[in-house]
Design a protein around this motif. Structure first.
Motif, PDB file in Angstrom:
ATOM      1  N   SER A  31      15.618   1.060   5.569  1.00 60.59           N
ATOM      2  CA  SER A  31      14.894   2.121   5.457  1.00 60.59           C
ATOM      3  C   SER A  31      15.044   3.225   6.502  1.00 60.59           C
ATOM      4  O   SER A  31      15.920   3.257   7.375  1.00 60.59           O
ATOM      5  N   TYR A  33      14.190   7.651   7.342  1.00 62.34           N
ATOM      6  CA  TYR A  33      13.221   8.733   7.520  1.00 62.34           C
ATOM      7  C   TYR A  33      13.533   9.912   7.963  1.00 62.34           C
ATOM      8  O   TYR A  33      14.465  10.082   8.635  1.00 62.34           O
ATOM      9  N   TYR A  35      11.606  13.229   9.746  1.00 56.40           N
ATOM     10  CA  TYR A  35      10.403  13.450  10.589  1.00 56.40           C
ATOM     11  C   TYR A  35      10.715  15.074  11.138  1.00 56.40           C
ATOM     12  O   TYR A  35      12.116  15.577  11.242  1.00 56.40           O
ATOM     13  N   LEU A  45       5.910  12.800   9.418  1.00 52.29           N
ATOM     14  CA  LEU A  45       6.947  12.453   8.243  1.00 52.29           C
ATOM     15  C   LEU A  45       7.000  13.265   7.101  1.00 52.29           C
ATOM     16  O   LEU A  45       6.046  13.601   6.321  1.00 52.29           O
ATOM     17  N   TYR A  48      10.419   9.531   3.203  1.00 60.96           N
ATOM     18  CA  TYR A  48      11.042   8.345   3.688  1.00 60.96           C
ATOM     19  C   TYR A  48      11.702   7.633   2.427  1.00 60.96           C
ATOM     20  O   TYR A  48      11.263   7.772   1.414  1.00 60.96           O
ATOM     21  N   GLU A  59       3.865  13.057   4.967  1.00 60.00           N
ATOM     22  CA  GLU A  59       2.780  13.827   5.186  1.00 60.00           C
ATOM     23  C   GLU A  59       2.818  15.334   4.734  1.00 60.00           C
ATOM     24  O   GLU A  59       2.059  15.943   4.646  1.00 60.00           O
ATOM     25  N   GLU A  95      15.464  -1.539  10.165  1.00 61.79           N
ATOM     26  CA  GLU A  95      15.282  -2.647   9.152  1.00 61.79           C
ATOM     27  C   GLU A  95      13.680  -3.127   9.174  1.00 61.79           C
ATOM     28  O   GLU A  95      13.561  -3.906   8.211  1.00 61.79           O
ATOM     29  N   VAL A  96      13.156  -3.062  10.320  1.00 60.62           N
ATOM     30  CA  VAL A  96      11.717  -3.500  10.239  1.00 60.62           C
ATOM     31  C   VAL A  96      11.111  -2.358  10.958  1.00 60.62           C
ATOM     32  O   VAL A  96      11.486  -1.614  11.853  1.00 60.62           O
ATOM     33  N   ALA A  97       9.706  -2.097  10.304  1.00 58.51           N
ATOM     34  CA  ALA A  97       8.906  -0.970  10.621  1.00 58.51           C
ATOM     35  C   ALA A  97       8.645  -0.832  12.296  1.00 58.51           C
ATOM     36  O   ALA A  97       8.697   0.202  12.915  1.00 58.51           O
ATOM     37  N   GLU A  98       8.733  -1.868  12.801  1.00 57.24           N
ATOM     38  CA  GLU A  98       8.247  -2.095  14.299  1.00 57.24           C
ATOM     39  C   GLU A  98       9.507  -1.464  15.298  1.00 57.24           C
ATOM     40  O   GLU A  98       9.350  -1.684  16.468  1.00 57.24           O
TER      41      GLU A  98
ATOM     42  N   TYR B  32       1.225  -3.022  12.377  1.00 56.02           N
ATOM     43  CA  TYR B  32       2.180  -2.947  13.367  1.00 56.02           C
ATOM     44  C   TYR B  32       1.869  -1.613  14.194  1.00 56.02           C
ATOM     45  O   TYR B  32       1.633  -0.405  13.571  1.00 56.02           O
ATOM     46  N   SER B  92       2.360   1.238  11.221  1.00 54.19           N
ATOM     47  CA  SER B  92       2.982   1.166  10.031  1.00 54.19           C
ATOM     48  C   SER B  92       1.842  -0.108   9.505  1.00 54.19           C
ATOM     49  O   SER B  92       1.483  -0.956  10.144  1.00 54.19           O
ATOM     50  N   SER B  94       3.095  -2.129   7.064  1.00 49.99           N
ATOM     51  CA  SER B  94       3.949  -3.517   6.846  1.00 49.99           C
ATOM     52  C   SER B  94       5.144  -3.256   7.501  1.00 49.99           C
ATOM     53  O   SER B  94       5.417  -2.121   7.767  1.00 49.99           O
ATOM     54  N   SER B  95       6.020  -4.311   7.408  1.00 46.61           N
ATOM     55  CA  SER B  95       7.473  -4.272   8.068  1.00 46.61           C
ATOM     56  C   SER B  95       8.222  -3.198   7.192  1.00 46.61           C
ATOM     57  O   SER B  95       9.732  -2.830   7.965  1.00 46.61           O
ATOM     58  N   ALA B  96       8.024  -2.733   5.854  1.00 41.24           N
ATOM     59  CA  ALA B  96       8.976  -2.111   5.233  1.00 41.24           C
ATOM     60  C   ALA B  96       8.481  -0.877   4.949  1.00 41.24           C
ATOM     61  O   ALA B  96       8.849  -0.228   3.840  1.00 41.24           O
ATOM     62  N   SER B  97       7.268  -0.338   5.393  1.00 40.14           N
ATOM     63  CA  SER B  97       6.840   0.783   4.899  1.00 40.14           C
ATOM     64  C   SER B  97       6.737   1.816   5.812  1.00 40.14           C
ATOM     65  O   SER B  97       7.200   2.068   6.960  1.00 40.14           O
ATOM     66  N   LYS B  98       6.209   3.244   5.553  1.00 39.86           N
ATOM     67  CA  LYS B  98       6.287   4.487   6.346  1.00 39.86           C
ATOM     68  C   LYS B  98       5.651   4.095   7.755  1.00 39.86           C
ATOM     69  O   LYS B  98       4.918   3.284   8.101  1.00 39.86           O
ATOM     70  N   ILE B  99       6.172   4.866   8.687  1.00 37.47           N
ATOM     71  CA  ILE B  99       5.985   4.749  10.109  1.00 37.47           C
ATOM     72  C   ILE B  99       5.036   6.187  10.406  1.00 37.47           C
ATOM     73  O   ILE B  99       5.511   7.162  10.025  1.00 37.47           O
ATOM     74  N   ILE B 100       3.819   6.045  10.698  1.00 40.88           N
ATOM     75  CA  ILE B 100       3.001   7.353  11.205  1.00 40.88           C
ATOM     76  C   ILE B 100       3.068   7.502  12.729  1.00 40.88           C
ATOM     77  O   ILE B 100       2.216   6.349  13.241  1.00 40.88           O
TER      78      ILE B 100
END
Lengths: 111, 111
Positions: A31, A33, A35, A45, A48, A59, A95-98, B32, B92, B94-100
């Motif tokens: 992933s 992004y 911003y 955002l 992405y 957004e 790799e992961v959103a967190e 997340y 977020s 899910s682990s693979a989606s956008k981050i706000i």
């Protein structure tokens, strides 16, 4: 150990000019992004890409286009720059959103 | 209405105080919850994250998530001048989606 690299770091454009902001990551993340950060607005955002070959609007996508050239690179294009696009632009990858990793930012001024 | 709301501050506290930073959100799909720290003219860096509801502690930092109230918090104990920065909450689905991101809170710790 470069992480996320953005070029250029600074840019001044005249209204109506076009430019492409480049971003590359060396962490093999799926992933990526884009911003923009304005005073008091936090990170908003623009676009992405969840994986190579896919892109989705965020957004504030108006006035921007993106290309996920390959897994490493994700570019942001301003076709006709406007003063409202004066901002600091950050690219990130994860790799992961967190856990997203950010570049050092591009400071863009449109006059 | 923005998906993520955060009080922009600025917040100024004396060294050694307990700091409480908060965000509210409207999208119940968020799973997340992250806190990023951003020093002046730098990119954000992940401080800690929590999945779903509950608490998480890391040294002087504690993150709390209350999904029933759509409210998250970051507590900083024994605050230090080096903690002076902008703190951004992020979420977020899910682990693979956008981050706000939220708009960020500027924190200053007075020696």
């Amino acid at each position: 150990n470069a992480g996320v690299t953005q070029t250029p770091k600074f840019q001044v454009l005249k209204t109506g000019q076009s430019m492409t902001l480049q971003c590359a990551q060396d962490m093999n993340h799926n992933s990526m992004y884009w911003y923009r950060q304005d005073p008091g607005m936090g990170l908003r955002l623009i676009y992405y890409s969840a994986s190579e070959g896919t892109t989705d609007k965020g957004e504030v996508p108006n006035g921007y286009n993106v290309s996920r050239l390959n897994k490493r690179e994700f570019s942001l294009r301003l076709e006709s720059a406007a003063p409202s696009q004066t901002s600091v632009y950050f690219c990130a990858s994860s790799e992961v959103a967190e856990e997203a990793f950010f570049g050092q930012g591009t400071r863009l001024t449109v006059v | 209405q923005k998906e993520v709301e955060q009080d922009p501050g600025p917040l100024s506290v004396p060294e050694g105080a307990i700091v409480s930073l908060n965000c509210t959100y409207s999208n119940s799909a968020f799973q997340y919850f992250m806190w990023y720290r951003q020093y002046s003219r730098k990119g954000p860096e992940l401080l800690m994250y929590t999945y779903s509801s509950g608490n998480k502690e890391d040294g002087r930092f504690t993150a709390q998530v209350d999904k029933s109230s759509k409210y998250i918090s970051l507590f900083i104990r024994d605050s230090q001048p080096s903690d002076s920065a902008t703190y951004l909450c992020a979420m977020s689905g899910s682990s693979a989606s956008k981050i706000i991101f939220g708009s960020g809170t500027r924190l200053s710790i007075r020696p």
